[in-house]
Design a protein around this motif. Structure first.
Motif, PDB file in Angstrom:
ATOM      1  N   ASP A   1       0.835  -1.199   0.000  1.00 30.14           N
ATOM      2  CA  ASP A   1       0.000   0.000   0.000  1.00 30.14           C
ATOM      3  C   ASP A   1       0.869   1.248   0.000  1.00 30.14           C
ATOM      4  N   THR A   2       0.553   2.167  -0.869  1.00 31.67           N
ATOM      5  CA  THR A   2       1.252   3.449  -0.922  1.00 31.67           C
ATOM      6  C   THR A   2       0.312   4.542  -0.420  1.00 31.67           C
ATOM      7  N   VAL A   3       0.897   5.656  -0.002  1.00 29.10           N
ATOM      8  CA  VAL A   3       0.083   6.782   0.443  1.00 29.10           C
ATOM      9  C   VAL A   3      -0.188   7.704  -0.730  1.00 29.10           C
TER      10      VAL A   3
ATOM     11  N   GLU B   1       2.935  10.740  -3.814  1.00 25.33           N
ATOM     12  CA  GLU B   1       2.494   9.349  -3.677  1.00 25.33           C
ATOM     13  C   GLU B   1       3.728   8.459  -3.597  1.00 25.33           C
ATOM     14  N   GLY B   2       3.660   7.458  -2.725  1.00 22.10           N
ATOM     15  CA  GLY B   2       4.800   6.557  -2.620  1.00 22.10           C
ATOM     16  C   GLY B   2       4.726   5.663  -1.400  1.00 22.10           C
TER      17      GLY B   2
ATOM     18  N   SER C   1       9.268  15.258   0.697  1.00 21.41           N
ATOM     19  CA  SER C   1       8.152  14.329   0.442  1.00 21.41           C
ATOM     20  C   SER C   1       6.960  14.556   1.364  1.00 21.41           C
ATOM     21  N   VAL C   2       7.088  15.470   2.352  1.00 25.65           N
ATOM     22  CA  VAL C   2       5.983  15.729   3.291  1.00 25.65           C
ATOM     23  C   VAL C   2       5.800  17.235   3.467  1.00 25.65           C
TER      24      VAL C   2
ATOM     25  N   ASP D   1       9.051   7.368  -0.233  1.00 21.52           N
ATOM     26  CA  ASP D   1       9.921   7.002  -1.350  1.00 21.52           C
ATOM     27  C   ASP D   1       9.121   6.642  -2.585  1.00 21.52           C
ATOM     28  N   ASP D   2       9.731   6.902  -3.714  1.00 23.48           N
ATOM     29  CA  ASP D   2       9.259   6.251  -4.927  1.00 23.48           C
ATOM     30  C   ASP D   2       9.541   4.762  -4.779  1.00 23.48           C
ATOM     31  N   VAL D   3       8.746   3.938  -5.416  1.00 25.50           N
ATOM     32  CA  VAL D   3       8.887   2.489  -5.279  1.00 25.50           C
ATOM     33  C   VAL D   3       9.199   1.869  -6.639  1.00 25.50           C
TER      34      VAL D   3
END
Length: 548
Positions: A198-200, A257-258, A241-242, A270-272
């Motif tokens: 699951d990513t945010v 998103e990540g 990222s935040v 992070d990027d995935v």
């Protein structure tokens, strides 16, 4: 038998009699016995008075009989009523008051009013407890006359220090979920099933700062307030990222998103990058973010990532490096090779900026910033980390076979060594060596300043020029001040090093075999098989003790 009269007045019992020619000599023990059997038996008998009374009476009686003198009255204070006596003592922290009561002998018992008055006269203004006072009064009534009874009667209120601010993730961390693969209906576990990743999403709440608290002040028995120490604040860790929520300054939202990565201090999204497996067809991977390999990593492959790395399969003779946490669900294995350029080296290298988790490790070079957590077995590896745990649960039963370990906090396993006496070297001196090097550096610096001061003292003592002496005096004072300050730094460093080493240990829960070497300020080599053991520094000495 001589007739005596008793008169009780003003808390004193007067004993009197009339001596005449028919009187018999008096006996102190007889008089004392009569008193103890009389209605005045609850009074304090004055032994000395009675003894003097008997001695004087018998002298007078002899004169009366010899000279036929007229009858002569005589009396003494034979007993007294003694009231209860109370004193109090206050502990040095001013947080407790203890009463010392000597119970009455025919006199008046203490009561609540007397206790309060005694406390007030001693400055006690806070903390008297009715329940404790009642307990004291009961003890006094049940005690024998003249007994010393002690009991606490007042307590101060201890301050409650505030709690530090802390960070709590608001999303389920993938690094936590993949460590515990889901059990299937038959109880088995598919190690390669990583579950849903699951990513945010943008603007999703991801991290909350729980503010520090100020605490509650206390009060000592003198009524003086005791300030509480407030908790420490922390800043919300910001990164690209935040972002801070516009509605709540203690809330961070995702700005992209990540996949969420949190090391306890900073949350990064992070990027995935995901692959079913990593093999020569896919090529080496170098990625700014987190990487998930659902299957195996083939020999000679290299993977480098700034975030977490998750490998659902097996790693063979590959190089895996990451800035976050590294998890290999099926374990890793390599071999030792020799070549002209690098000499002896391991083909499987695992490096992490956080924790490393894997099922087993064989002939690997492993480096972690914090903990290396191995579920089953470590064989012939080189491991550098803060701590190493081999096995699962509160009492790990995993096995360590051969290899070299450079740690600085703790090591816990079930078995260390083998029946075939394979050499295993365990050093817990990583942080100790840092302490020692710093202590040596300070000692060298102190010695240099001492030498400079001694040279200045020679110059000072050899010159006759007062102006030159005035010039040298501030320099001598400054050097002496520096020597004292740096000597204090070194003493504090030595204290911290000893305190640190008190918490460094190796715990063996099942069996410890020979040819295992321990280095922990001192060194020891196991010469015989031992059962459950703990190896630690005790009284500045390395000791191997039975594990209780």
């Amino acid at each position: 038998m001589q007739n005596f009269e008793y008169k009780f007045s003003k808390k004193q019992l007067t004993l009197s009699t009339i001596l005449n020619q028919e009187s018999e000599p008096l006996d102190a023990s007889v008089i004392t016995k009569q008193l103890q059997q009389s209605e005045y038996s609850n009074l304090e008998v004055q032994i000395d008075n009675i003894a003097k009374f008997v001695k004087s009476a018998n002298i007078k009686l002899a004169d009366i009989k010899k000279n036929k003198l007229p009858a002569n009255p005589i009396e003494t204070i034979a007993a007294k009523a003694v009231d209860a006596m109370i004193s109090i003592s206050i502990d040095k922290e001013k947080m407790s008051v203890e009463a010392q009561v000597t119970t009455p002998i025919g006199g008046i018992h203490i009561d609540l009013a007397v206790i309060k008055k005694t406390c007030i006269n001693s400055g006690v203004r806070y903390g008297l407890k009715s329940s404790l006072i009642k307990e004291l009064l009961t003890l006094c009534k049940e005690a024998e006359p003249g007994t010393l009874v002690t009991h606490e009667i007042a307590k101060g209120l201890h301050e409650v220090n505030g709690n530090n601010a802390y960070l709590t993730p608001l999303v389920e961390l993938f690094s936590e979920t993949f460590r515990n693969p889901k059990e299937q209906a038959d109880g088995s576990v598919d190690l390669k099933d990583l579950g849903n990743i699951d990513t945010v999403t943008q603007d999703q709440p991801v991290l909350e700062k729980i503010p520090y608290t100020c605490g509650t002040e206390g009060m000592n028995v003198f009524g003086e307030s005791i300030p509480a120490i407030p908790g420490k604040d922390i800043k919300l860790p910001l990164n690209p990222s935040v972002k801070v929520s516009p509605d709540n300054p203690n809330l961070l939202l995702a700005d992209k998103e990540g996949l969420v990565r949190f090391d306890g201090k900073e949350l990064v999204i992070d990027d995935v990058f995901m692959l079913p497996e990593l093999d020569p067809q896919k090529g080496h991977v170098k990625f700014k973010g987190s990487v998930v390999i659902q299957g195996d990593v083939s020999p000679d492959m290299k993977l480098t990532a700034t975030g977490d790395v998750v490998i659902g399969g097996f790693v063979e003779s590959a190089v895996i490096k990451c800035g976050g946490e590294l998890t290999i669900l099926s374990g890793a294995s390599g071999r030792i090779e020799e070549d002209k350029t690098n000499g002896q080296h391991y083909t499987c290298i695992l490096q992490s900026g956080g924790q490393i988790n894997l099922d087993f490790a064989n002939q690997c070079e492993i480096t972690a910033k914090t903990l290396v957590n191995v579920k089953r077995q470590v064989s012939h590896c080189i491991i550098t980390a803060n701590s190493l745990k081999v096995g699962q649960g509160k009492k790990p039963k995993g096995q360590i076979t051969g290899g070299r370990f450079l740690l600085c906090k703790t090591l816990e396993a079930g078995t260390i060594g083998t029946e075939s006496n394979v050499a295993t070297d365990i050093s817990m001196n990583r942080t100790y060596d840092i302490f020692i090097n710093k202590e040596i550096e300070l000692a060298d610096w102190i010695q240099e300043m001492v030498t400079r001061r001694e040279n200045l003292e020679v110059s000072y003592n050899s010159t006759m020029d007062p102006n030159k002496k005035l010039e040298l005096e501030p320099q001598l004072t400054m050097l002496q001040s520096k020597i004292e300050r740096y000597t204090g730094y070194r003493a504090e460093l030595i204290k911290k090093r000893r305190e640190y080493m008190d918490n460094v240990f190796v715990k063996v829960n099942t069996k410890l075999y020979p040819k295992v070497s321990f280095f922990m300020t001192d060194n020891a080599v196991i010469s015989e098989e031992k059962g459950p053991s703990v190896i630690k520094i005790d009284d500045f000495e390395l000791k191997i003790l039975p594990l209780i």
